[in-house]
Design a protein around this motif. Structure first.
Motif, PDB file in Angstrom:
ATOM      1  N   VAL A 172     -30.761  11.820 -16.996  1.00 29.30           N
ATOM      2  CA  VAL A 172     -31.556  11.264 -15.899  1.00 29.30           C
ATOM      3  C   VAL A 172     -33.006  11.687 -16.106  1.00 29.30           C
ATOM      4  N   GLN A 173     -33.906  10.727 -16.024  1.00 30.36           N
ATOM      5  CA  GLN A 173     -35.339  11.031 -16.154  1.00 30.36           C
ATOM      6  C   GLN A 173     -36.098  10.221 -15.112  1.00 30.36           C
ATOM      7  N   ASN A 174     -36.825  10.930 -14.271  1.00 28.89           N
ATOM      8  CA  ASN A 174     -37.460  10.276 -13.122  1.00 28.89           C
ATOM      9  C   ASN A 174     -38.822   9.690 -13.461  1.00 28.89           C
ATOM     10  N   PHE A 175     -39.300   8.878 -12.553  1.00 26.26           N
ATOM     11  CA  PHE A 175     -40.699   8.434 -12.542  1.00 26.26           C
ATOM     12  C   PHE A 175     -41.325   8.883 -11.219  1.00 26.26           C
ATOM     13  N   THR A 176     -42.439   9.583 -11.296  1.00 23.55           N
ATOM     14  CA  THR A 176     -43.212   9.891 -10.097  1.00 23.55           C
ATOM     15  C   THR A 176     -44.124   8.696  -9.848  1.00 23.55           C
ATOM     16  N   ASP A 177     -43.717   7.853  -8.901  1.00 23.95           N
ATOM     17  CA  ASP A 177     -44.429   6.587  -8.692  1.00 23.95           C
ATOM     18  C   ASP A 177     -45.270   6.586  -7.413  1.00 23.95           C
ATOM     19  N   ILE A 178     -45.497   7.782  -6.836  1.00 30.51           N
ATOM     20  CA  ILE A 178     -46.469   7.922  -5.746  1.00 30.51           C
ATOM     21  C   ILE A 178     -47.135   9.279  -5.937  1.00 30.51           C
ATOM     22  N   ASP A 179     -48.471   9.265  -5.963  1.00 28.93           N
ATOM     23  CA  ASP A 179     -49.213  10.467  -6.320  1.00 28.93           C
ATOM     24  C   ASP A 179     -50.689  10.192  -6.043  1.00 28.93           C
ATOM     25  N   ASP A 180     -51.478  11.251  -5.914  1.00 32.56           N
ATOM     26  CA  ASP A 180     -52.907  11.084  -5.650  1.00 32.56           C
ATOM     27  C   ASP A 180     -53.589  10.219  -6.714  1.00 32.56           C
ATOM     28  N   LYS A 181     -53.221  10.425  -7.983  1.00 33.10           N
ATOM     29  CA  LYS A 181     -53.863   9.672  -9.073  1.00 33.10           C
ATOM     30  C   LYS A 181     -53.495   8.193  -8.999  1.00 33.10           C
ATOM     31  N   ILE A 182     -52.239   7.909  -8.655  1.00 28.54           N
ATOM     32  CA  ILE A 182     -51.810   6.511  -8.521  1.00 28.54           C
ATOM     33  C   ILE A 182     -52.557   5.848  -7.368  1.00 28.54           C
ATOM     34  N   ILE A 183     -52.664   6.559  -6.257  1.00 30.75           N
ATOM     35  CA  ILE A 183     -53.367   6.011  -5.092  1.00 30.75           C
ATOM     36  C   ILE A 183     -54.832   5.759  -5.421  1.00 30.75           C
ATOM     37  N   ALA A 184     -55.455   6.704  -6.109  1.00 34.81           N
ATOM     38  CA  ALA A 184     -56.873   6.546  -6.468  1.00 34.81           C
ATOM     39  C   ALA A 184     -57.072   5.336  -7.374  1.00 34.81           C
ATOM     40  N   LYS A 185     -56.184   5.143  -8.334  1.00 30.60           N
ATOM     41  CA  LYS A 185     -56.319   4.001  -9.246  1.00 30.60           C
ATOM     42  C   LYS A 185     -56.098   2.686  -8.509  1.00 30.60           C
TER      43      LYS A 185
END
Length: 453
Positions: free
Chosen positions: A63-76
């Motif tokens: 199992v390998q996750n994706f962090t799909d919500i984060d400060d960097k994602i929001i900023a982009k």
């Protein structure tokens, strides 16, 4: 197999929770950009571990996750004026382009943080009820000092952490060492409703939820880069074992060393990174994979074009050896060949020592080129191919037979799913295409595709 367990700081014989099975959880990337070579190392390392464990008979779940919500994602997303899902989905697709190129087998599950919010909230509620967490102004914090043996993975003492803290104390926190489980939403940020108001998960809580949900109460092997050991993995242990004190969260912690550039950690934040896409364009994905396996996974790996070119020359030696052997691969028994195979397996059993395993391949290549009898060569070819296949190195193989109309119909269906923000269906179609040997890429002109090598 024996692994160096970061938790105990020694090599230990692998004993699975359930006979014949192995559950592996690996921390995945935050999806706001293309992955760099440092991001690729755990993908390749733990894919190779999975391949070898499957070869020796384990039923492996990875199992390998994706962090799909984060400060960097929001900023982009704010910079581009789009929904954060558009950013995370775009770069998840790009991750698959690169890992397909690196011949990384698809994980059993690729959970996304945003799809696990309900379970994350339940875990936070449980920690509050047990007295391990508290809410202040819509943010929930974990009491690190209350956790049993906090610091047992990183060998950090909590009193020293408190005394050595260099950041100004957060007035909402009871102690400097306390960490966020759920953070209150700021104006203009994406959020989810919770018992503590609108907000989103903290970073550490996501992996505790996903590891146990998709593998079980105790994970056999938890992997990731050694830069994640503290605070991320330390905090995973604290919150997971606080919530469920009846069992260990993870039995074996495996940490790969960092990629270095001029002896400095490769990182986007440092600006000294090389994108996988760029390196593969200059050399190839298979050369990059070979390079990443050329050094033991726990050792730092210094990246330079000179080293990659030396790796490419070595890889070409193996391919030339195979080209020069006439006839189909044979599995005829030969004591000398079995000795080389034994050295390969010995290396892989010893904490996944791919460096020594590759050395065994080169030893067999030298034997084939100089000393082997002609009638042994087809068996040597079969053994080299078997070794390379376990390492995930594609030395031979024809392009798959595909139906272009079927591919384009699936791509159109996926485009419609993305337009409807049905990310689950979009991912399922992408995975189906990957199983057909099709690599897809989203561009401004639409979805492009090609067959994987």
């Amino acid at each position: 197999m024996r692994f160096y367990n970061t938790l105990t700081r020694k090599k230990e014989e692998f004993v699975p929770v359930e006979d014949g099975k192995a559950g592996i959880y690996v921390c995945g990337p935050t999806t706001y950009n293309l992955i760099h070579v440092g991001n690729a190392r755990p993908y390749v390392v733990f894919d190779t571990l999975r391949r070898y464990m499957a070869y020796i008979g384990y039923d492996v779940k990875l199992v390998q996750n994706f962090t799909d919500i984060d400060d960097k994602i929001i900023a982009k997303a704010n910079d581009e004026g789009v929904d954060f899902h558009a950013i995370s989905s775009r770069y998840i697709d790009e991750v698959f382009v690169d890992i397909d190129g690196l011949n990384v087998m698809r994980a059993t599950h690729y959970p996304r943080v945003t799809e696990e919010i309900d379970d994350i909230i339940k875990l936070v509620e449980s920690l509050i009820a047990k007295g391990f967490a508290y809410e202040k102004n819509g943010t929930v914090y974990f009491r690190a000092a209350k956790a049993k043996d906090y610091g047992k993975l990183s060998k950090k003492n909590i009193d020293e952490l408190e005394a050595g803290a260099r950041v100004a104390a957060n007035p909402d926190k009871e102690a400097v060492s306390d960490f966020v489980l759920w953070k209150a939403a700021k104006e203009g940020e994406p959020f989810w409703d919770s018992p503590w108001g609108c907000g989103r998960p903290g970073w550490h809580i996501e992996c505790s939820v996903m590891a146990r949900k998709y593998i079980g109460n105790t994970v056999d092997i938890h992997g990731g880069g050694d830069d994640l050991m503290f605070p991320h993995h330390e905090n995973e242990i604290a919150q997971s074992e606080a919530a469920m004190p009846c069992c260990s969260f993870v039995n074996y912690w495996l940490h790969n060393g960092m990629l270095l550039v001029d002896n400095q950690k490769m990182a986007k934040s440092e600006g000294n990174f090389f994108l996988v896409r760029d390196v593969a364009g200059e050399y190839s994905y298979e050369i990059l994979r070979f390079f990443l396996l050329s050094v033991h996974y726990r050792s730092p790996l210094n990246f330079s074009k000179e080293l990659v070119e030396a790796t490419a020359n070595g890889y070409e030696r193996i391919k030339n050896c195979l080209r020069n052997i006439e006839g189909e691969p044979s599995h005829a028994e030969n004591a000398n060949i079995e000795a080389f195979w034994g050295e390969f397996c010995k290396a892989m059993d010893d904490d996944l020592n791919t460096s020594n395993a590759i050395a065994a391949i080169f030893d067999l290549v030298r034997y084939a080129n100089k000393d082997a009898d002609k009638e042994c060569l087809p068996a040597i070819k079969a053994t080299i191919l078997k070794m390379c296949n376990i390492l995930g190195l594609k030395l031979e193989g024809d392009a798959p037979d595909v139906d272009v109309a079927e591919i384009e119909a699936l791509i159109a269906k996926r485009d419609a799913a993305k337009a409807d923000k049905n990310w689950t269906l979009s991912d399922e179609i992408r995975d189906e295409l990957a199983q057909m040997g099709v690599v897809i890429k989203d561009t401004r002109e639409g979805t492009k595709w090609h067959l994987s090598n």
